[in-house]
Write a protein that holds these residues in place. Sequence first.
Motif, mmCIF file in Angstrom:
data_model
loop_
_atom_site.group_PDB
_atom_site.id
_atom_site.type_symbol
_atom_site.label_atom_id
_atom_site.label_comp_id
_atom_site.label_asym_id
_atom_site.label_seq_id
_atom_site.Cartn_x
_atom_site.Cartn_y
_atom_site.Cartn_z
ATOM 1 N N UNK A 101 -33.694 1.928 12.429
ATOM 2 C CA UNK A 101 -34.994 1.921 12.585
ATOM 3 C C UNK A 101 -35.073 2.103 14.041
ATOM 4 N N UNK A 102 -35.524 3.258 14.581
ATOM 5 C CA UNK A 102 -35.672 3.647 15.990
ATOM 6 C C UNK A 102 -36.215 2.537 17.116
ATOM 7 N N UNK A 103 -37.388 2.149 16.465
ATOM 8 C CA UNK A 103 -38.210 1.160 17.331
ATOM 9 C C UNK A 103 -37.425 -0.010 17.492
ATOM 10 N N UNK A 104 -36.579 -0.449 16.431
ATOM 11 C CA UNK A 104 -35.932 -1.739 16.784
ATOM 12 C C UNK A 104 -34.494 -1.428 17.601
ATOM 13 N N UNK A 105 -33.929 -0.194 17.292
ATOM 14 C CA UNK A 105 -32.801 0.146 18.057
ATOM 15 C C UNK A 105 -32.889 0.332 19.415
ATOM 16 N N UNK A 106 -34.037 0.957 19.745
ATOM 17 C CA UNK A 106 -34.258 1.395 21.036
ATOM 18 C C UNK A 106 -34.377 0.199 21.901
ATOM 19 N N UNK A 107 -34.601 -1.241 21.508
ATOM 20 C CA UNK A 107 -34.694 -2.322 22.539
ATOM 21 C C UNK A 107 -33.564 -2.876 22.525
ATOM 22 N N UNK A 108 -32.368 -2.357 21.915
ATOM 23 C CA UNK A 108 -31.059 -3.249 21.913
ATOM 24 C C UNK A 108 -30.201 -2.524 22.923
ATOM 25 N N UNK A 109 -29.327 -3.268 23.542
ATOM 26 C CA UNK A 109 -28.266 -2.522 24.628
ATOM 27 C C UNK A 109 -27.047 -1.915 23.498
ATOM 28 N N UNK A 110 -26.675 -0.735 24.270
ATOM 29 C CA UNK A 110 -25.307 0.117 23.618
ATOM 30 C C UNK A 110 -24.258 -0.582 24.019
ATOM 31 N N UNK A 111 -24.289 -1.547 25.037
ATOM 32 C CA UNK A 111 -23.058 -2.088 25.550
ATOM 33 C C UNK A 111 -23.256 -3.249 26.309
ATOM 34 N N UNK A 112 -22.220 -4.426 26.526
ATOM 35 C CA UNK A 112 -22.405 -5.443 27.209
ATOM 36 C C UNK A 112 -21.091 -5.551 27.776
ATOM 37 N N UNK A 113 -21.336 -6.445 29.157
ATOM 38 C CA UNK A 113 -19.891 -6.874 29.661
ATOM 39 C C UNK A 113 -19.332 -7.639 28.669
ATOM 40 N N UNK A 114 -17.829 -7.792 28.969
ATOM 41 C CA UNK A 114 -17.106 -8.503 27.902
ATOM 42 C C UNK A 114 -17.367 -9.809 28.218
ATOM 43 N N UNK A 115 -17.444 -10.309 29.300
ATOM 44 C CA UNK A 115 -17.840 -11.876 29.586
ATOM 45 C C UNK A 115 -19.165 -12.233 28.968
ATOM 46 N N UNK A 116 -20.129 -11.351 29.056
ATOM 47 C CA UNK A 116 -21.463 -11.774 28.276
ATOM 48 C C UNK A 116 -21.269 -11.913 26.860
ATOM 49 N N UNK A 117 -20.518 -10.854 26.143
ATOM 50 C CA UNK A 117 -20.054 -10.831 24.872
ATOM 51 C C UNK A 117 -19.565 -12.182 24.355
ATOM 52 N N UNK A 118 -18.435 -12.630 25.216
ATOM 53 C CA UNK A 118 -17.515 -13.753 24.963
ATOM 54 C C UNK A 118 -18.823 -15.216 25.086
ATOM 55 N N UNK A 119 -19.545 -15.021 26.219
ATOM 56 C CA UNK A 119 -20.331 -16.112 26.368
ATOM 57 C C UNK A 119 -21.297 -16.247 25.243
ATOM 58 N N UNK A 120 -21.853 -15.290 24.628
ATOM 59 C CA UNK A 120 -22.551 -15.262 23.475
ATOM 60 C C UNK A 120 -21.989 -15.956 22.124
ATOM 61 N N UNK A 157 -8.713 -7.718 22.207
ATOM 62 C CA UNK A 157 -8.566 -6.553 22.834
ATOM 63 C C UNK A 157 -9.916 -5.980 23.312
ATOM 64 N N UNK A 158 -10.622 -6.813 23.131
ATOM 65 C CA UNK A 158 -12.142 -6.250 23.657
ATOM 66 C C UNK A 158 -12.063 -5.540 25.323
ATOM 67 N N UNK A 159 -12.806 -4.398 25.099
ATOM 68 C CA UNK A 159 -12.686 -3.756 26.737
ATOM 69 C C UNK A 159 -13.733 -4.612 27.513
ATOM 70 N N UNK A 160 -13.675 -4.207 28.845
ATOM 71 C CA UNK A 160 -14.434 -4.770 29.985
ATOM 72 C C UNK A 160 -15.909 -4.343 29.689
ATOM 73 N N UNK A 161 -16.197 -3.357 28.995
ATOM 74 C CA UNK A 161 -17.604 -2.916 28.763
ATOM 75 C C UNK A 161 -17.665 -2.617 27.318
ATOM 76 N N UNK A 162 -18.254 -3.631 26.487
ATOM 77 C CA UNK A 162 -17.963 -3.455 24.598
ATOM 78 C C UNK A 162 -19.182 -2.536 24.479
#
Length: 348
Positions: A185-204, A221-226
């Motif tokens: 759904x483009x209206x939903x996908x457009x509001x979501x980030x395509x990548x997040x910092x590794x620290x943010x992902x681990x925090x979530x 093995x997560x990269x710095x930009x996930x």
Amino acid sequence: MRRTSWVLTGTAAVLVAASAVTRFTVYPALHQVPADTKSTFQYEGTATLLNAAALRAGDMDKAFLRDVPVTLDRRIEVRDVDGRTAVVLDDVALRGRDGTEMSASQHTWAVDRRDLTERPAPEGSGAEKHEGLVISWPLEPDERDYRFWDTGTRTVSTARYEGTESVRGREAYVYDIDSSGPLADPSTAASLPRALPRAAVLGLISALPAEQRPDQKALAGLPEAVPLSYTSTTERRGWVDAATGLSLNGTLHQTVLARTEGADGPVALFPVTDVNVRGADASVRQQADDATTTGRLLWLVGVGGPLGLLVVALLLIALALRSSRRRAQPDTRTEEAGTDTQATSTPA
């Protein structure tokens, strides 16, 4: 034939014609999606969502709003009609109990005004391509499976017929729909980030209950930009009025999940939205009342009215025939009186 018989026969012919017009012209014109349709159905339930304010503040302990009471309003409005085609606005808004809007989506569809399946989009309507049902059910539903369009994945799912139940005294067909796949759904996908910092992902992930966290080995093995992708899973159940096709009640459980590619395949990371709602009592009651009113009107125009006109026409024809027979019979009493007079005047 006397003038009375002609009048009765002519009136009967007019009534037969009126019966046919009512059943085969008025009824089809009435039994379709009206050009001025505007309706809203409200759901109530809970939602788990990312807390944007907490994320901006770096407060991972409050990264998720869990089981927040919500309402979900789905508004359907016919914007234009062209013969059997209706261009319909499908507007969905998720709100907190205080009325604050949490998310919204809007789609435009071109549907058949009777069976509610897809129709070619009129030029300039902006209607999206889809297949099968999308906003509601046929006006004369059957006890069978249907093809149903899932807006989250933009794919066709099966609405499985599960049986018959009663909703506020109305007979309802029950259908279940399960859809899952990449979010499209483009209206939903457009509001979501395509990548997040590794620290943010681990925090979530750390803010999730332990049973919902992915395996630690998959996170090593997560990269710095996930890089992120998203899946959409939708579970629906609909109770559809057997006589009119109106939706009497429904449940909806919809989840959007963030994931990434790991060494061994996709890794589910954290939910973006998890909405679980069912029809609000007031909306269910209103739909049942509308179905009762609509059903009576359709019966009157489609069955009761035409049948009544035919019955009256048959009675008039019977009266006309009776009148004609009485006119054709000789007056035997007059003939007998005439014979007696002749016999009296004959000389002995």
